[in-house]
Motif scaffolding. Structure first.
Motif, mmCIF file in Angstrom:
data_model
loop_
_atom_site.group_PDB
_atom_site.id
_atom_site.type_symbol
_atom_site.label_atom_id
_atom_site.label_comp_id
_atom_site.label_asym_id
_atom_site.label_seq_id
_atom_site.Cartn_x
_atom_site.Cartn_y
_atom_site.Cartn_z
ATOM 1 N N LEU A 166 6.713 -97.465 -9.156
ATOM 2 C CA LEU A 166 7.388 -98.897 -7.853
ATOM 3 C C LEU A 166 7.120 -99.949 -8.437
ATOM 4 O O LEU A 166 7.922 -100.859 -8.733
ATOM 5 N N ALA A 167 6.265 -100.144 -9.101
ATOM 6 C CA ALA A 167 6.103 -101.881 -9.582
ATOM 7 C C ALA A 167 7.090 -102.635 -10.921
ATOM 8 O O ALA A 167 7.620 -103.227 -10.166
ATOM 9 N N LYS A 168 7.868 -100.964 -10.744
ATOM 10 C CA LYS A 168 8.981 -102.219 -12.399
ATOM 11 C C LYS A 168 10.786 -101.800 -11.621
ATOM 12 O O LYS A 168 11.694 -102.449 -11.051
ATOM 13 N N LEU A 169 10.678 -101.554 -9.756
ATOM 14 C CA LEU A 169 11.889 -102.054 -8.725
ATOM 15 C C LEU A 169 11.917 -102.907 -8.619
ATOM 16 O O LEU A 169 10.849 -104.071 -8.665
ATOM 17 N N PRO A 170 12.972 -103.527 -8.450
ATOM 18 C CA PRO A 170 13.403 -105.230 -8.837
ATOM 19 C C PRO A 170 12.609 -105.731 -7.113
ATOM 20 O O PRO A 170 12.483 -106.486 -7.310
ATOM 21 N N TYR A 171 12.659 -104.821 -6.018
ATOM 22 C CA TYR A 171 11.641 -105.166 -5.257
ATOM 23 C C TYR A 171 10.441 -105.669 -5.459
ATOM 24 O O TYR A 171 10.244 -106.496 -4.765
ATOM 25 N N ASN A 172 9.446 -105.287 -6.327
ATOM 26 C CA ASN A 172 8.860 -105.713 -6.506
ATOM 27 C C ASN A 172 8.516 -106.250 -8.058
ATOM 28 O O ASN A 172 7.454 -106.923 -8.674
ATOM 29 N N ARG A 173 9.575 -106.893 -8.905
ATOM 30 C CA ARG A 173 9.349 -107.466 -9.691
ATOM 31 C C ARG A 173 9.805 -109.408 -9.172
ATOM 32 O O ARG A 173 11.170 -109.382 -8.305
ATOM 33 N N GLY A 174 9.639 -110.075 -9.603
ATOM 34 C CA GLY A 174 9.696 -111.521 -9.653
ATOM 35 C C GLY A 174 10.852 -111.645 -10.764
ATOM 36 O O GLY A 174 10.674 -110.927 -12.422
ATOM 37 N N ALA A 175 11.324 -112.925 -10.559
ATOM 38 C CA ALA A 175 11.767 -113.450 -11.591
ATOM 39 C C ALA A 175 12.087 -113.815 -12.737
ATOM 40 O O ALA A 175 12.656 -113.870 -13.967
ATOM 41 N N THR A 176 10.621 -114.575 -12.741
ATOM 42 C CA THR A 176 10.039 -114.897 -14.294
ATOM 43 C C THR A 176 9.026 -114.404 -14.706
ATOM 44 O O THR A 176 8.227 -115.408 -15.159
ATOM 45 N N CYS A 177 8.289 -113.017 -14.469
ATOM 46 C CA CYS A 177 7.508 -112.436 -14.061
ATOM 47 C C CYS A 177 7.534 -111.972 -16.357
ATOM 48 O O CYS A 177 7.760 -110.181 -15.697
ATOM 49 N N ASP A 178 7.580 -112.402 -17.201
ATOM 50 C CA ASP A 178 7.622 -111.948 -18.225
ATOM 51 C C ASP A 178 5.979 -112.335 -19.098
ATOM 52 O O ASP A 178 5.909 -113.576 -18.264
ATOM 53 N N ALA A 179 6.884 -111.653 -20.450
ATOM 54 C CA ALA A 179 5.091 -112.646 -21.566
ATOM 55 C C ALA A 179 4.939 -113.647 -21.162
ATOM 56 O O ALA A 179 4.248 -114.589 -21.500
ATOM 57 N N PRO A 180 6.371 -114.529 -22.461
ATOM 58 C CA PRO A 180 6.991 -116.296 -22.126
ATOM 59 C C PRO A 180 6.458 -116.447 -20.735
ATOM 60 O O PRO A 180 5.242 -117.916 -21.414
ATOM 61 N N THR A 181 7.101 -116.549 -19.883
ATOM 62 C CA THR A 181 6.757 -117.149 -19.200
ATOM 63 C C THR A 181 5.235 -117.663 -18.513
ATOM 64 O O THR A 181 4.730 -118.510 -18.776
ATOM 65 N N VAL A 182 4.269 -116.263 -18.367
ATOM 66 C CA VAL A 182 2.965 -115.988 -18.367
ATOM 67 C C VAL A 182 1.913 -116.759 -19.633
ATOM 68 O O VAL A 182 1.409 -117.882 -18.281
ATOM 69 N N VAL A 183 2.737 -116.993 -20.298
ATOM 70 C CA VAL A 183 1.860 -117.710 -21.699
ATOM 71 C C VAL A 183 2.048 -119.030 -21.140
ATOM 72 O O VAL A 183 0.993 -120.232 -21.672
ATOM 73 N N ALA A 184 3.434 -119.592 -21.190
ATOM 74 C CA ALA A 184 3.605 -120.836 -21.153
ATOM 75 C C ALA A 184 3.047 -121.224 -20.106
ATOM 76 O O ALA A 184 2.361 -122.629 -19.626
ATOM 77 N N GLN A 185 2.677 -120.512 -18.674
ATOM 78 C CA GLN A 185 1.891 -121.229 -17.327
ATOM 79 C C GLN A 185 0.414 -121.303 -18.037
ATOM 80 O O GLN A 185 0.408 -122.542 -17.358
ATOM 81 N N LEU A 186 -0.297 -120.318 -19.155
ATOM 82 C CA LEU A 186 -1.536 -120.565 -18.784
ATOM 83 C C LEU A 186 -1.633 -121.785 -20.108
ATOM 84 O O LEU A 186 -2.784 -122.111 -19.929
ATOM 85 N N ILE A 187 -0.760 -121.695 -20.743
ATOM 86 C CA ILE A 187 -1.001 -123.292 -21.344
ATOM 87 C C ILE A 187 -0.700 -124.564 -21.240
ATOM 88 O O ILE A 187 -1.130 -125.605 -21.385
ATOM 89 N N GLY A 188 0.043 -124.469 -19.975
ATOM 90 C CA GLY A 188 1.071 -125.279 -19.820
ATOM 91 C C GLY A 188 0.071 -126.575 -18.085
ATOM 92 O O GLY A 188 0.948 -127.597 -17.481
ATOM 93 N N SER A 189 -0.585 -125.506 -17.234
ATOM 94 C CA SER A 189 -0.411 -125.264 -16.246
ATOM 95 C C SER A 189 -2.018 -125.851 -15.777
ATOM 96 O O SER A 189 -2.707 -125.651 -17.038
ATOM 97 N N PRO A 190 -2.251 -126.292 -14.935
ATOM 98 C CA PRO A 190 -3.442 -126.418 -15.305
ATOM 99 C C PRO A 190 -4.539 -125.232 -14.546
ATOM 100 O O PRO A 190 -4.074 -125.054 -13.844
ATOM 101 N N VAL A 191 -5.531 -125.526 -14.996
ATOM 102 C CA VAL A 191 -6.486 -124.337 -14.678
ATOM 103 C C VAL A 191 -6.685 -123.653 -13.260
ATOM 104 O O VAL A 191 -6.701 -122.705 -13.392
ATOM 105 N N ALA A 192 -6.309 -124.563 -11.758
ATOM 106 C CA ALA A 192 -6.860 -124.257 -11.434
ATOM 107 C C ALA A 192 -6.346 -125.006 -9.650
ATOM 108 O O ALA A 192 -7.003 -126.226 -10.940
ATOM 109 N N GLN A 193 -6.148 -125.311 -9.318
ATOM 110 C CA GLN A 193 -5.249 -126.043 -7.948
ATOM 111 C C GLN A 193 -7.282 -125.919 -6.564
ATOM 112 O O GLN A 193 -7.350 -125.135 -7.214
ATOM 113 N N LYS A 194 -7.077 -127.031 -6.542
ATOM 114 C CA LYS A 194 -8.267 -126.997 -4.991
ATOM 115 C C LYS A 194 -8.239 -126.095 -4.449
ATOM 116 O O LYS A 194 -7.006 -125.517 -3.908
#
Length: 196
Positions: A166-194
């Motif tokens: 069920l997690a693989k269905l389009p209903y549960n998937r985001g358009a940008t949730c893939d490994a390169p996007t996640v890694v880019a967010q971990l590298i480029g985004s601030p660690v956490a928001q207040k």
């Protein structure tokens, strides 16, 4: 044997407001994450984390707090990360359910059913339909038995094949949730928001 390190909602809230906040990784599906998540959390679905674990942990030198709905998927993610050598990992005790119950804020988006509720709907529908259908086609009762066996195995093994599907269905998937996007967010985004 390693004991699981948990952190409660109050403690996490305080740490998120500190000078060195932890990285919060939400291992739920993108659909669940979009519904409600802790501000500053990164969405790294459990299946993506397992598949790209080694690539992702290269960017996790900070303290990491894993979040899911209630703690089960976070526990699986924690085991995977610890097996890869990451030791600064914690699980949010009670997950996003406990966080919201304690009155802490979440970012809200489009409401969607969580994965556990979807599994209950699909499994229950299959069992009900096969039992009712077995009046006309008696062998359909075995489909209900198969679902019951699958649910029993899921409970004993703490895994859920239906949930993974069920997690693989389009209903549960985001358009940008893939490994390169996640890694880019971990590298480029601030660690956490207040957190408010």
């Amino acid at each position: 044997m390693t004991t699981t390190a948990t952190i409660d909602s109050q403690n996490l809230s305080e740490r998120l407001c500190s000078a060195a906040p932890p990285r919060v990784l939400d291992v739920r599906t993108p659909g669940e994450f979009e519904t409600a998540h802790i501000a500053g959390a990164y969405n790294v679905p459990l299946d993506l984390l397992r598949e790209h674990r080694d690539e992702i942990i290269k960017h996790l030198d900070d303290e990491v707090v894993l979040v899911c709905r209630s703690g089960q998927r976070a526990a699986q993610a924690e085991e995977s990360l610890r097996n890869a050598g990451l030791t600064n990992v914690h699980i949010l005790d009670g997950g996003i359910v406990a966080w919201e119950s304690a009155g802490f804020a979440v970012n809200r988006g489009t409401p969607r059913w969580d994965l556990e509720r979807q599994v209950r709907l699909v499994a229950g529908s299959i069992v009900l339909t096969s039992i009712l259908g077995s009046v006309a086609a008696p062998k359909l009762k075995w489909l209900a038995a198969g679902v019951g066996g699958g649910l029993t195995f899921a409970a004993l093994s703490n895994t859920c094949a239906m949930g993974m599907l069920l997690a693989k269905l389009p209903y549960n998937r985001g358009a940008t949730c893939d490994a390169p996007t996640v890694v880019a967010q971990l590298i480029g985004s601030p660690v956490a928001q207040k957190v408010g």
